[in-house]
Design a protein around this motif. Structure first.
Motif, PDB file in Angstrom:
ATOM      1  N   MET A 108      -1.274  10.189 -15.575  1.00  0.00           N
ATOM      2  CA  MET A 108      -2.065   9.962 -14.367  1.00  0.00           C
ATOM      3  C   MET A 108      -3.096  11.078 -14.220  1.00  0.00           C
ATOM      4  SD  MET A 108      -0.869  10.024 -10.350  1.00  0.00           S
ATOM      5  CE  MET A 108       0.353   8.734 -10.594  1.00  0.00           C
ATOM      6  N   ALA A 109      -4.330  10.725 -13.815  1.00  0.00           N
ATOM      7  CA  ALA A 109      -5.349  11.729 -13.575  1.00  0.00           C
ATOM      8  C   ALA A 109      -4.950  12.588 -12.386  1.00  0.00           C
ATOM      9  CB  ALA A 109      -6.692  11.045 -13.301  1.00  0.00           C
ATOM     10  N   GLU A 110      -5.413  13.847 -12.389  1.00  0.00           N
ATOM     11  CA  GLU A 110      -5.075  14.742 -11.304  1.00  0.00           C
ATOM     12  C   GLU A 110      -5.703  14.271  -9.998  1.00  0.00           C
ATOM     13  OE1 GLU A 110      -6.527  18.416 -13.130  1.00  0.00           O
ATOM     14  OE2 GLU A 110      -4.460  19.134 -13.078  1.00  0.00           O
ATOM     15  N   ASN A 111      -4.950  14.431  -8.907  1.00  0.00           N
ATOM     16  CA  ASN A 111      -5.470  14.068  -7.600  1.00  0.00           C
ATOM     17  C   ASN A 111      -6.411  15.152  -7.093  1.00  0.00           C
ATOM     18  OD1 ASN A 111      -3.994  11.611  -7.191  1.00  0.00           O
ATOM     19  ND2 ASN A 111      -2.155  12.844  -6.839  1.00  0.00           N
ATOM     20  N   THR A 112      -7.526  14.720  -6.501  1.00  0.00           N
ATOM     21  CA  THR A 112      -8.484  15.634  -5.905  1.00  0.00           C
ATOM     22  C   THR A 112      -8.843  15.135  -4.508  1.00  0.00           C
ATOM     23  OG1 THR A 112     -10.412  14.454  -6.797  1.00  0.00           O
ATOM     24  CG2 THR A 112      -9.443  16.195  -8.169  1.00  0.00           C
ATOM     25  N   PHE A 113      -9.631  15.937  -3.815  1.00  0.00           N
ATOM     26  CA  PHE A 113     -10.079  15.582  -2.472  1.00  0.00           C
ATOM     27  C   PHE A 113     -10.738  14.211  -2.439  1.00  0.00           C
ATOM     28  CE2 PHE A 113     -14.219  15.615  -0.198  1.00  0.00           C
ATOM     29  CZ  PHE A 113     -13.752  15.422   1.101  1.00  0.00           C
ATOM     30  N   ASP A 114     -11.556  13.907  -3.433  1.00  0.00           N
ATOM     31  CA  ASP A 114     -12.337  12.678  -3.409  1.00  0.00           C
ATOM     32  C   ASP A 114     -11.931  11.660  -4.471  1.00  0.00           C
ATOM     33  OD1 ASP A 114     -13.191  14.173  -5.510  1.00  0.00           O
ATOM     34  OD2 ASP A 114     -15.304  14.251  -4.938  1.00  0.00           O
ATOM     35  N   ARG A 115     -10.736  11.810  -5.025  1.00  0.00           N
ATOM     36  CA  ARG A 115     -10.212  10.808  -5.951  1.00  0.00           C
ATOM     37  C   ARG A 115      -8.697  11.004  -6.087  1.00  0.00           C
ATOM     38  NH1 ARG A 115     -12.737   7.607  -9.741  1.00  0.00           N
ATOM     39  NH2 ARG A 115     -14.659   8.835  -9.586  1.00  0.00           N
ATOM     40  N   PHE A 116      -7.936  10.084  -5.520  1.00  0.00           N
ATOM     41  CA  PHE A 116      -6.481  10.215  -5.588  1.00  0.00           C
ATOM     42  C   PHE A 116      -5.840   8.830  -5.676  1.00  0.00           C
ATOM     43  CE2 PHE A 116      -7.637  10.018  -1.107  1.00  0.00           C
ATOM     44  CZ  PHE A 116      -6.727   9.103  -0.580  1.00  0.00           C
ATOM     45  N   SER A 117      -4.622   8.798  -6.196  1.00  0.00           N
ATOM     46  CA  SER A 117      -3.917   7.533  -6.409  1.00  0.00           C
ATOM     47  C   SER A 117      -2.598   7.509  -5.650  1.00  0.00           C
ATOM     48  CB  SER A 117      -3.635   7.318  -7.900  1.00  0.00           C
ATOM     49  OG  SER A 117      -4.834   7.215  -8.640  1.00  0.00           O
ATOM     50  N   VAL A 118      -2.242   6.311  -5.163  1.00  0.00           N
ATOM     51  CA  VAL A 118      -0.954   6.096  -4.507  1.00  0.00           C
ATOM     52  C   VAL A 118      -0.348   4.819  -5.085  1.00  0.00           C
ATOM     53  CG1 VAL A 118      -1.808   7.187  -2.401  1.00  0.00           C
ATOM     54  CG2 VAL A 118      -1.874   4.696  -2.605  1.00  0.00           C
ATOM     55  N   PHE A 119       0.922   4.606  -4.787  1.00  0.00           N
ATOM     56  CA  PHE A 119       1.629   3.417  -5.266  1.00  0.00           C
ATOM     57  C   PHE A 119       2.147   2.629  -4.069  1.00  0.00           C
ATOM     58  CE2 PHE A 119       1.747   6.312  -8.795  1.00  0.00           C
ATOM     59  CZ  PHE A 119       1.634   5.517  -9.922  1.00  0.00           C
ATOM     60  N   PHE A 120       1.905   1.321  -4.081  1.00  0.00           N
ATOM     61  CA  PHE A 120       2.428   0.430  -3.056  1.00  0.00           C
ATOM     62  C   PHE A 120       3.493  -0.472  -3.665  1.00  0.00           C
ATOM     63  CE2 PHE A 120      -1.938   1.262  -1.606  1.00  0.00           C
ATOM     64  CZ  PHE A 120      -1.717   1.627  -0.278  1.00  0.00           C
ATOM     65  N   THR A 121       4.564  -0.661  -2.932  1.00  0.00           N
ATOM     66  CA  THR A 121       5.570  -1.648  -3.327  1.00  0.00           C
ATOM     67  C   THR A 121       6.325  -2.082  -2.082  1.00  0.00           C
ATOM     68  OG1 THR A 121       7.462  -2.141  -4.774  1.00  0.00           O
ATOM     69  CG2 THR A 121       7.311   0.090  -3.900  1.00  0.00           C
ATOM     70  N   GLY A 122       6.422  -3.386  -1.857  1.00  0.00           N
ATOM     71  CA  GLY A 122       7.106  -3.892  -0.671  1.00  0.00           C
ATOM     72  C   GLY A 122       6.466  -3.374   0.605  1.00  0.00           C
ATOM     73  N   ASP A 123       7.287  -2.754   1.454  1.00  0.00           N
ATOM     74  CA  ASP A 123       6.786  -2.227   2.723  1.00  0.00           C
ATOM     75  C   ASP A 123       6.654  -0.708   2.685  1.00  0.00           C
ATOM     76  OD1 ASP A 123       9.432  -1.511   2.632  1.00  0.00           O
ATOM     77  OD2 ASP A 123       9.990  -2.413   4.548  1.00  0.00           O
ATOM     78  N   THR A 124       6.478  -0.157   1.468  1.00  0.00           N
ATOM     79  CA  THR A 124       6.473   1.296   1.286  1.00  0.00           C
ATOM     80  C   THR A 124       5.275   1.743   0.467  1.00  0.00           C
ATOM     81  OG1 THR A 124       8.907   1.261   1.301  1.00  0.00           O
ATOM     82  CG2 THR A 124       7.852   3.254   0.455  1.00  0.00           C
ATOM     83  N   VAL A 125       4.765   2.932   0.781  1.00  0.00           N
ATOM     84  CA  VAL A 125       3.730   3.563  -0.034  1.00  0.00           C
ATOM     85  C   VAL A 125       4.298   4.884  -0.543  1.00  0.00           C
ATOM     86  CG1 VAL A 125       2.649   4.617   2.023  1.00  0.00           C
ATOM     87  CG2 VAL A 125       1.378   4.441  -0.128  1.00  0.00           C
ATOM     88  N   PHE A 126       4.037   5.171  -1.821  1.00  0.00           N
ATOM     89  CA  PHE A 126       4.549   6.396  -2.445  1.00  0.00           C
ATOM     90  C   PHE A 126       3.375   7.322  -2.775  1.00  0.00           C
ATOM     91  CE2 PHE A 126       7.804   3.239  -3.338  1.00  0.00           C
ATOM     92  CZ  PHE A 126       8.977   3.935  -3.073  1.00  0.00           C
ATOM     93  N   LEU A 127       3.503   8.574  -2.357  1.00  0.00           N
ATOM     94  CA  LEU A 127       2.536   9.607  -2.690  1.00  0.00           C
ATOM     95  C   LEU A 127       3.256  10.649  -3.531  1.00  0.00           C
ATOM     96  CD1 LEU A 127       1.265   8.196  -0.163  1.00  0.00           C
ATOM     97  CD2 LEU A 127       0.249  10.406   0.394  1.00  0.00           C
ATOM     98  N   ASP A 128       3.029  10.611  -4.826  1.00  0.00           N
ATOM     99  CA  ASP A 128       3.687  11.548  -5.738  1.00  0.00           C
ATOM    100  C   ASP A 128       5.196  11.602  -5.502  1.00  0.00           C
ATOM    101  OD1 ASP A 128       1.550  12.374  -7.313  1.00  0.00           O
ATOM    102  OD2 ASP A 128       0.876  13.795  -5.804  1.00  0.00           O
ATOM    103  N   GLY A 129       5.797  10.419  -5.349  1.00  0.00           N
ATOM    104  CA  GLY A 129       7.243  10.326  -5.195  1.00  0.00           C
ATOM    105  C   GLY A 129       7.731  10.363  -3.769  1.00  0.00           C
ATOM    106  N   ALA A 130       6.922  10.834  -2.837  1.00  0.00           N
ATOM    107  CA  ALA A 130       7.314  10.835  -1.426  1.00  0.00           C
ATOM    108  C   ALA A 130       7.077   9.452  -0.834  1.00  0.00           C
ATOM    109  CB  ALA A 130       6.520  11.883  -0.657  1.00  0.00           C
ATOM    110  N   ALA A 131       8.105   8.883  -0.197  1.00  0.00           N
ATOM    111  CA  ALA A 131       8.034   7.513   0.314  1.00  0.00           C
ATOM    112  C   ALA A 131       7.730   7.506   1.810  1.00  0.00           C
ATOM    113  CB  ALA A 131       9.353   6.794   0.052  1.00  0.00           C
TER     114      ALA A 131
END
Length: 348
Positions: free
Chosen positions: A1-24
């Protein structure tokens, strides 16, 4: 995964939850957290961004190590606040690069020359970075202002709290905004859309070893793009922020649950929550709005009518509504008596 920055970052959605670097987080929670950010913090971010922009201008004129250090110091003061905001503080960000941007650029003659070359990709990227930072506060304030009005006027009167009820409330809001847009901005169609990159794939279950989840990875360029996504996805599963009728802070209502009080310790209390002590503050009104909410609705509708008649511009509408929101916030926090609250609202 590319490094997260102020103006470009990635998250994961699944079901009714969003994950930010493993934090749900339940969908809508991060939106709720941003709505609760103290307005003074946003004002201070704006002040620090202004100081940084001034230092950048000096750097571009002088092109010296001392000017680069000064610009970086001003930028780091901005990062101190931005990186501590909801969403950013839950991401593993490439802070080392962010906090050494200008000394690194100045130490590489080729990169620095490209940054100064107005026809280069490096200069374009630099300009985009500066523009994004300048627009950051305005985008957050617009987002918070839009949701404040939408939630107070279209969602607060709801007697049911589920995805279907939220869809109906949003449909009413969307219809009103589209009609206003046709009247004042016929060349622009009202929409809630923005670009994002997405892909689907498996991810390890963060709480159950050996299990995997099918998730949607989404890359965002702006924080407010993510917040709109989090908010609307939340509505789709029946989650929505709601103002506590006692302390005035937002809390997340999850699917099917209906209460107007949060579960935090109430103002002036040491143990009892708003949910335990705040019921007596709910207005006995058929709409279910608080007294402040009723006055806010009157002022909002009055201002909307002025805007539709062309009596005030869009900028005047936004500026005035921001002042009205401040009165609502003070009233919801118990800092104004009902008489003071009505007097302030009547001034609009």
């Amino acid at each position: 995964m590319a490094e997260n920055t102020f103006d470009r970052f990635s998250v994961f959605f699944t079901g009714d939850t969003v994950f930010l670097d493993g934090a749900a987080f339940p969908l809508g929670q991060l939106t709720t957290d941003v709505l609760n950010v103290d307005g003074e913090i946003l004002t201070e971010i704006n002040r620090r961004v202004d100081g940084f922009m001034s230092a950048v201008w000096t750097l571009l004129q002088e092109k010296t190590d001392s000017a680069a250090r000064s610009a970086q110091e001003q930028l780091n003061a901005v990062w101190d606040l931005i990186f501590d905001l909801p969403v950013y503080r839950s991401l593993r960000l490439n802070t080392e690069t962010a906090r050494n941007l200008f000394p690194t650029l100045l130490s590489d003659s080729d990169k620095w020359s490209e940054t100064l070359d107005v026809d280069s990709d490096g200069h374009r990227m630099f300009e985009e970075f500066l523009s994004g930072l300048e627009y950051f506060l305005e985008s957050l304030r617009n987002f918070r202002g839009q949701l404040d009005g939408m939630l107070e006027l279209y969602f607060e009167p709801l007697s049911r709290r589920n995805a279907e009820a939220y869809a109906e409330a949003y449909a009413a809001y969307f219809t009103d905004m589209a009609a206003a847009g046709e009247l004042f901005f016929p060349e622009q169609e009202f929409s809630q859309s923005f670009p994002a990159q997405l892909c689907f794939g498996p991810m390890p279950h963060p709480m159950e070893a050996g299990k995997v989840l099918l998730s949607e990875k989404v890359e965002f360029r702006y924080l407010f793009h993510f917040l709109y996504t989090d908010f609307y996805r939340g509505l789709m599963v029946g989650n929505a922020p709601r103002r506590c009728h006692n302390c005035g802070h937002y809390f997340l209502l999850t699917a099917g649950y209906n209460t107007c009080y949060c579960n935090h310790v109430a103002p002036g209390e040491t143990e009892r929550t708003c949910r335990k002590v705040g019921a007596h503050r709910k207005a006995n009104h058929p709409t279910g709005l608080s007294p402040a909410g009723m006055e806010y609705r009157k002022v909002y509708n009055r201002l909307k009518a002025r805007k539709q008649r062309g009596k005030i511009s869009r900028d005047e509408w936004n500026a005035t509504l921001s002042q009205v929101q401040k009165v609502l916030d003070l009233a919801k926090q118990g800092k104004l008596t009902d008489e003071e609250m009505r007097k302030r609202f009547s001034a609009f």
